[in-house]
Motif scaffolding. Structure first.
Motif, PDB file in Angstrom:
ATOM      1  N   PHE A  86       0.837  -1.184   0.000  1.00 46.40           N
ATOM      2  CA  PHE A  86       0.000   0.000   0.000  1.00 46.40           C
ATOM      3  C   PHE A  86       0.879   1.243   0.000  1.00 46.40           C
ATOM      4  O   PHE A  86       1.450   1.619   1.033  1.00 46.40           O
ATOM      5  CB  PHE A  86      -0.929   0.021   1.224  1.00 46.40           C
ATOM      6  N   ALA A  87       0.975   1.870  -1.123  1.00 44.24           N
ATOM      7  CA  ALA A  87       1.852   3.040  -1.238  1.00 44.24           C
ATOM      8  C   ALA A  87       1.393   4.184  -0.350  1.00 44.24           C
ATOM      9  O   ALA A  87       2.199   5.028   0.054  1.00 44.24           O
ATOM     10  CB  ALA A  87       1.907   3.499  -2.692  1.00 44.24           C
ATOM     11  N   ASP A  88       0.099   4.202  -0.023  1.00 47.12           N
ATOM     12  CA  ASP A  88      -0.430   5.335   0.740  1.00 47.12           C
ATOM     13  C   ASP A  88      -0.370   5.139   2.259  1.00 47.12           C
ATOM     14  O   ASP A  88      -0.909   5.949   3.010  1.00 47.12           O
ATOM     15  CB  ASP A  88      -1.867   5.651   0.308  1.00 47.12           C
ATOM     16  N   THR A  89       0.280   4.062   2.744  1.00 46.18           N
ATOM     17  CA  THR A  89       0.412   3.887   4.192  1.00 46.18           C
ATOM     18  C   THR A  89       1.861   4.006   4.668  1.00 46.18           C
ATOM     19  O   THR A  89       2.101   4.072   5.869  1.00 46.18           O
ATOM     20  CB  THR A  89      -0.128   2.518   4.642  1.00 46.18           C
ATOM     21  N   VAL A  90       2.797   4.032   3.744  1.00 48.57           N
ATOM     22  CA  VAL A  90       4.206   4.117   4.116  1.00 48.57           C
ATOM     23  C   VAL A  90       4.465   5.444   4.829  1.00 48.57           C
ATOM     24  O   VAL A  90       4.184   6.522   4.292  1.00 48.57           O
ATOM     25  CB  VAL A  90       5.119   3.993   2.884  1.00 48.57           C
ATOM     26  N   GLY A  91       4.956   5.370   6.053  1.00 46.42           N
ATOM     27  CA  GLY A  91       5.236   6.567   6.830  1.00 46.42           C
ATOM     28  C   GLY A  91       4.015   7.201   7.467  1.00 46.42           C
ATOM     29  O   GLY A  91       4.129   8.228   8.147  1.00 46.42           O
ATOM     30  N   HIS A  92       2.843   6.598   7.271  1.00 45.12           N
ATOM     31  CA  HIS A  92       1.619   7.138   7.866  1.00 45.12           C
ATOM     32  C   HIS A  92       1.661   6.924   9.377  1.00 45.12           C
ATOM     33  O   HIS A  92       2.212   5.935   9.865  1.00 45.12           O
ATOM     34  CB  HIS A  92       0.401   6.434   7.258  1.00 45.12           C
ATOM     35  N   TRP A  93       1.062   7.836  10.144  1.00 49.90           N
ATOM     36  CA  TRP A  93       1.102   7.719  11.604  1.00 49.90           C
ATOM     37  C   TRP A  93       0.474   6.414  12.092  1.00 49.90           C
ATOM     38  O   TRP A  93       0.839   5.892  13.159  1.00 49.90           O
ATOM     39  CB  TRP A  93       0.401   8.913  12.272  1.00 49.90           C
ATOM     40  N   ALA A  94      -0.496   5.873  11.325  1.00 44.53           N
ATOM     41  CA  ALA A  94      -1.183   4.650  11.736  1.00 44.53           C
ATOM     42  C   ALA A  94      -0.653   3.414  11.005  1.00 44.53           C
ATOM     43  O   ALA A  94      -1.302   2.369  11.000  1.00 44.53           O
ATOM     44  CB  ALA A  94      -2.686   4.784  11.488  1.00 44.53           C
ATOM     45  N   GLU A  95       0.525   3.515  10.408  1.00 51.01           N
ATOM     46  CA  GLU A  95       1.038   2.414   9.579  1.00 51.01           C
ATOM     47  C   GLU A  95       1.078   1.088  10.341  1.00 51.01           C
ATOM     48  O   GLU A  95       0.643   0.054   9.826  1.00 51.01           O
ATOM     49  CB  GLU A  95       2.433   2.755   9.057  1.00 51.01           C
TER      50      GLU A  95
END
Length: 365
Positions: free
Chosen positions: A184-193
């Motif tokens: 999932f490219a849109d979760t990398v580094g996300h606070w909730a990863e």
């Protein structure tokens, strides 16, 4: 020693339980358990019953999981050894077991030998789920899933903590499945990863596409009740649909029916479920509280004083006050800011992943 080799070489055993040990450190014994480990077996052993600091073997070898004992209260047993060989502890007092020397063919006894098979059972679950798992995998999963006892962190009485199968299973799935959201490219580094990883690894969530999780998209009511149904592990097929706005063939039809029958959801009035409406933070609290009550994970009590720090506490709907108090006290929900709870705000998929992750880990659900 001969039996260890036979278990590994002739019977290809996945798990070897050694409810035995002694203070003599024998090279031949160490070679035997290392050979079994190299062959893929997970070896667990009792740490000893003198209540002292002396090491017992083979529990003290690093390729073996040493198991101590606790009583029903969760306190370390007086007889359980206290040293660096203790990796985890498990129930070891007043254990009902087979007893060939007793008239009734069973015995009620205790000791670290009785605690060790509980850890062996966890190893069996791991090997059934992931046959290639090693003792090193097993140790890592135990580290993160056991319930801390004694002083915070590792100590020589409780090791990494009390064996907790409820936590072991989801951590096992997450660990052995790897980082499921790596695609999932849109979760990398996300606070909730990490929370997203946890939920995806355990099958509670999926991505909206193979490459996208859409963490900032709002979670709707249909998806949330589906997440709860997946968490339950129950078969949800065959329930009668009671909502007029839920098509019988919809992907959320059976989870919605399951939720209604089990008293988790009661719709939005007039026979409607409003499946595509975004779920609110207070609705999440209510449904999670009902879920926890349904499965005996909590008594649902919550002190409304927990809401006192939030200036918008008066916006919590009457039906949700108790559940919101409970959820805040349990650490499942926090404020959007230090002073705003935002109970009627919609929740994003990332936020729900974080809440679900906390819930599962808190309640070992």
């Amino acid at each position: 020693i001969e039996a260890i080799y036979k278990a590994a070489d002739e019977f290809d055993c996945d798990v070897i339980n050694l409810s035995l040990g002694g203070e003599l450190n024998m090279t031949s014994l160490e070679r035997a358990v290392r050979h079994a480990s190299d062959m893929g077996a997970i070896v667990v052993s009792a740490v000893g019953n003198k209540g002292g600091a002396a090491l017992n073997y083979p529990a003290a070898y690093d390729c073996v999981v040493g198991v101590g004992a606790v009583g029903k209260s969760g306190l370390i047993s007086d007889f359980s050894q206290r040293n660096s060989s203790v990796f985890v502890v498990a129930p070891g007092e007043d254990i009902v077991s087979l007893g060939r020397m007793t008239p009734k063919d069973y015995t009620v006894s205790g000791g670290t030998s009785f605690a060790t098979p509980f850890a062996a059972a966890a190893a069996v679950l791991l090997k059934q789920y992931a046959p290639a798992a090693t003792v090193w995998d097993f140790q890592e999963i135990l580290r993160v899933s056991s319930t801390d006892g004694g002083t915070a962190g590792y100590d020589t009485a409780y090791g990494y903590g009390i064996l907790n199968i409820g936590r072991f299973l989801p951590e096992m799935k997450a660990y052995m499945s790897g980082t499921k959201s790596a695609g999932f490219a849109d979760t990398v580094g996300h606070w909730a990863e990490k929370s997203i990883d946890f939920c995806v690894a355990n099958g509670y969530f999926t991505g909206v596409t193979e490459s996208s999780f859409a963490p900032e998209t709002l979670m709707d009511r249909a998806m949330f009740v589906t997440v709860l149904s997946r968490m339950s592990g129950e078969t949800v097929a065959g329930y009668e649909n009671v909502f007029s706005d839920v098509p019988d063939g919809a992907w959320f039809a059976q989870p919605s029916a399951w939720g209604a029958l089990n008293g988790l959801v009661n719709g939005t009035g007039a026979g409607l479920f409003s499946p595509m409406a975004a779920v609110t933070r207070e609705q999440i609290a209510v449904l999670l509280c009902r879920y926890a009550l349904r499965y005996g994970l909590t008594d649902g009590s919550g002190d409304t004083a927990a809401l006192a720090v939030f200036t918008d506490r008066g916006k919590v709907s009457d039906y949700a006050v108790q559940a919101m108090s409970w959820a805040v006290q349990q650490g499942l929900l926090s404020g959007r800011t230090r002073s705003l709870l935002s109970p009627r705000d919609s929740a994003k998929r990332s936020e729900v992943a974080a809440i679900i992750s906390r819930f599962v880990k808190n309640f070992a659900a």
